[in-house]
Scaffold this motif. Structure first.
Motif, PDB file in Angstrom:
ATOM      1  N   UNK A   9      -6.231  12.073  -1.343  1.00 16.47           N
ATOM      2  CA  UNK A   9      -6.431  13.186  -2.271  1.00 16.47           C
ATOM      3  C   UNK A   9      -5.057  13.661  -2.733  1.00 16.47           C
ATOM      4  N   UNK A  10      -4.866  13.793  -4.053  1.00 19.63           N
ATOM      5  CA  UNK A  10      -3.541  14.140  -4.563  1.00 19.63           C
ATOM      6  C   UNK A  10      -3.624  14.618  -6.000  1.00 19.63           C
ATOM      7  N   UNK A  11      -2.506  15.200  -6.458  1.00 17.41           N
ATOM      8  CA  UNK A  11      -2.346  15.390  -7.896  1.00 17.41           C
ATOM      9  C   UNK A  11      -2.044  14.034  -8.506  1.00 17.41           C
ATOM     10  N   UNK A  12      -2.427  13.874  -9.759  1.00 15.79           N
ATOM     11  CA  UNK A  12      -2.284  12.596 -10.460  1.00 15.79           C
ATOM     12  C   UNK A  12      -1.774  12.820 -11.874  1.00 15.79           C
ATOM     13  N   UNK A  13      -1.030  11.864 -12.447  1.00 13.89           N
ATOM     14  CA  UNK A  13      -0.492  10.657 -11.797  1.00 13.89           C
ATOM     15  C   UNK A  13       0.641  11.010 -10.841  1.00 13.89           C
ATOM     16  N   UNK A  14       0.831  10.176  -9.845  1.00 11.32           N
ATOM     17  CA  UNK A  14       1.802  10.485  -8.802  1.00 11.32           C
ATOM     18  C   UNK A  14       2.402   9.190  -8.253  1.00 11.32           C
ATOM     19  N   UNK A  15       3.659   8.884  -8.586  1.00 11.87           N
ATOM     20  CA  UNK A  15       4.282   7.666  -8.046  1.00 11.87           C
ATOM     21  C   UNK A  15       4.301   7.606  -6.526  1.00 11.87           C
ATOM     22  N   UNK A  16       4.256   8.754  -5.868  1.00 12.45           N
ATOM     23  CA  UNK A  16       4.216   8.721  -4.408  1.00 12.45           C
ATOM     24  C   UNK A  16       2.900   8.127  -3.913  1.00 12.45           C
ATOM     25  N   UNK A  17       1.832   8.333  -4.658  1.00 10.66           N
ATOM     26  CA  UNK A  17       0.553   7.704  -4.326  1.00 10.66           C
ATOM     27  C   UNK A  17       0.556   6.228  -4.705  1.00 10.66           C
ATOM     28  N   UNK A  18       1.283   5.898  -5.766  1.00  7.18           N
ATOM     29  CA  UNK A  18       1.357   4.496  -6.191  1.00  7.18           C
ATOM     30  C   UNK A  18       1.935   3.608  -5.106  1.00  7.18           C
ATOM     31  N   UNK A  19       2.756   4.170  -4.224  1.00  5.07           N
ATOM     32  CA  UNK A  19       3.280   3.370  -3.114  1.00  5.07           C
ATOM     33  C   UNK A  19       2.137   2.695  -2.362  1.00  5.07           C
ATOM     34  N   UNK A  20       1.147   3.483  -1.968  1.00  2.35           N
ATOM     35  CA  UNK A  20       0.024   2.952  -1.194  1.00  2.35           C
ATOM     36  C   UNK A  20      -0.829   2.012  -2.029  1.00  2.35           C
ATOM     37  N   UNK A  21      -1.021   2.326  -3.303  1.00  3.46           N
ATOM     38  CA  UNK A  21      -1.841   1.480  -4.161  1.00  3.46           C
ATOM     39  C   UNK A  21      -1.184   0.121  -4.400  1.00  3.46           C
TER      40      UNK A  21
END
Length: 263
Positions: A9-21
């Motif tokens: 769960x996060x704000x989007x877009x978010x490069x920090x989440x892209x790490x996991x993706x």
């Protein structure tokens, strides 16, 4: 379809989440992401089963009402289960299947994905020593990313003191990356690892500072990263080259153009 190894769960877009993706795509595991643009997260229930809340449930006397901090102001709505899994109450917030186990901080979320996909691709080293070397880059990355987060949040009203702290952190981190890439093709050795993924995502996010160039100029400052390609050619070249590969370009298409703009 296989079940996701993590829900984020996060704000989007978010490069920090892209790490996991990116890691999930590379090592063949599914990562589920739920979220919204930053201004809208105050309308959501922060939970494993995160969802937008209707107006009637967004009240001051709600049992989930909390005071926003760390980048969010006003009232946020977080369940007790969310805070038990995520004691710092921040996003991105990842959950193991079922929601009982929370994983926080983007590099730790990244590690969890790499471990889950290790049977397909070794992104977290072939033994404990290689994993520890990768951790060394991730820890250095975390120091840089923490300074960047504070700096980027303060770009609405930039100060010389914050700018100087950011410049020092940037120069120290990028000099180390430049040195490492002068000795090997990838940061932690002869193959792509989560150290490279974290570096690309956090540097790319930091380049968003250039959108604040007018505010910086109004107080006699310039973007810390303005001359980055000339000062750290290996580091910037590594980022740009990886962003052109399939696993990265899915998320970064057009992002660096915007981040690099000073128009």
């Amino acid at each position: 379809m296989t079940a996701p190894v993590l829900r984020i769960f996060s704000y989007l877009p978010n490069p920090r989440v892209w790490k996991a993706l990116i890691a999930g795509d590379l090592c063949g595991v599914e990562v589920e992401v739920v979220g919204d643009e930053p201004p809208n997260l105050g309308n959501w229930l922060w939970d494993y089963d995160a969802r937008p809340l209707p107006d009637a449930e967004r009240t001051a006397d709600s049992p989930h009402a909390r005071t926003g901090r760390r980048g969010f102001s006003g009232t946020l709505f977080k369940t007790e289960a969310f805070l038990e899994a995520h004691p710092f109450g921040t996003v991105p917030a990842a959950f193991a299947p079922g929601g009982d186990v929370g994983v926080f901080e983007s590099n730790s979320i990244l590690r969890a994905v790499a471990r889950a996909g290790a049977h397909n691709r070794q992104l977290y080293g072939r033994d404990g020593y290689e994993a520890s070397r990768i951790d060394s880059f991730l820890d250095a990355n975390l120091v840089f990313a923490r300074e960047a987060q504070v700096y980027l949040l303060e770009l609405r009203e930039p100060t010389a003191a914050t700018h100087a702290r950011m410049a020092a952190a940037y120069e120290f981190y990028l000099a180390g990356i430049e040195s490492a890439l002068g000795r090997a093709e990838y940061l932690a050795g002869d193959g792509l690892s989560i150290a490279d993924i974290a570096f690309v995502c956090d540097l790319a996010q930091f380049l968003g500072e250039r959108r604040g160039h007018r505010r910086l100029a109004s107080v006699g400052l310039k973007p810390v990263s303005r001359d980055g390609r000339d000062e750290y050619p290996r580091a910037y070249g590594h980022m740009l080259e990886l962003c052109e590969t399939d696993a990265f370009s899915t998320y970064f298409e057009g992002y660096l153009d915007r981040a690099d703009s000073t128009a």
